[in-house]
Design a protein around this motif. Structure first.
Motif, short mmCIF file in Angstrom:
data_model
loop_
_atom_site.label_atom_id
_atom_site.label_comp_id
_atom_site.label_asym_id
_atom_site.label_seq_id
_atom_site.Cartn_x
_atom_site.Cartn_y
_atom_site.Cartn_z
N UNK A 6 0.86 -1.19 0.00
CA UNK A 6 0.00 0.00 0.00
C UNK A 6 0.89 1.23 0.00
N UNK A 7 0.64 2.12 -0.94
CA UNK A 7 1.36 3.38 -0.99
C UNK A 7 0.36 4.51 -0.74
N UNK A 8 0.87 5.68 -0.44
CA UNK A 8 -0.02 6.79 -0.11
C UNK A 8 0.63 8.13 -0.45
N UNK A 9 -0.18 9.16 -0.43
CA UNK A 9 0.35 10.50 -0.62
C UNK A 9 -0.04 11.41 0.55
N UNK A 10 0.06 10.85 1.75
CA UNK A 10 -0.26 11.62 2.96
C UNK A 10 0.70 12.80 3.11
N UNK A 11 1.99 12.58 2.88
CA UNK A 11 2.97 13.67 3.01
C UNK A 11 2.65 14.82 2.06
N UNK A 12 2.32 14.50 0.82
CA UNK A 12 2.01 15.54 -0.16
C UNK A 12 0.76 16.31 0.23
N UNK A 13 -0.25 15.60 0.72
CA UNK A 13 -1.49 16.25 1.12
C UNK A 13 -1.28 17.13 2.34
#
Length: 74
Positions: A6-13
């Motif tokens: 699972x990957x995410x873009x929490x840091x970017x958000x």
């Protein structure tokens, strides 16, 4: 062997919303260390936490988290 990750873009958000890890942690009821681990991919959040993070950003789950096929190194 192929496995799912699972990957995410929490840091970017977080950056887009100008939230520190501490602010996001407070809004989701977890520690700053948990947010850091999610961003680094060291921790897979529970469904409830993932949905809570998505709710904070007012985004759909698939826009924040997604599955990726990876090959295991031998």
């Amino acid at each position: 062997m192929v496995y799912l990750s699972i990957e995410n873009k929490v840091r970017e958000l977080r950056a887009r919303f100008q939230f520190s890890q501490g602010v996001l942690a407070e809004r989701t009821g977890v520690t700053r260390q948990t947010i850091a681990a999610i961003e680094k991919g060291d921790y897979v959040p529970s469904l409830l936490l993932a949905l809570t993070i998505c709710n904070v950003f007012q985004m759909k789950m698939e826009d924040v988290f997604w599955l990726v096929e990876k090959e295991e190194r031998v």
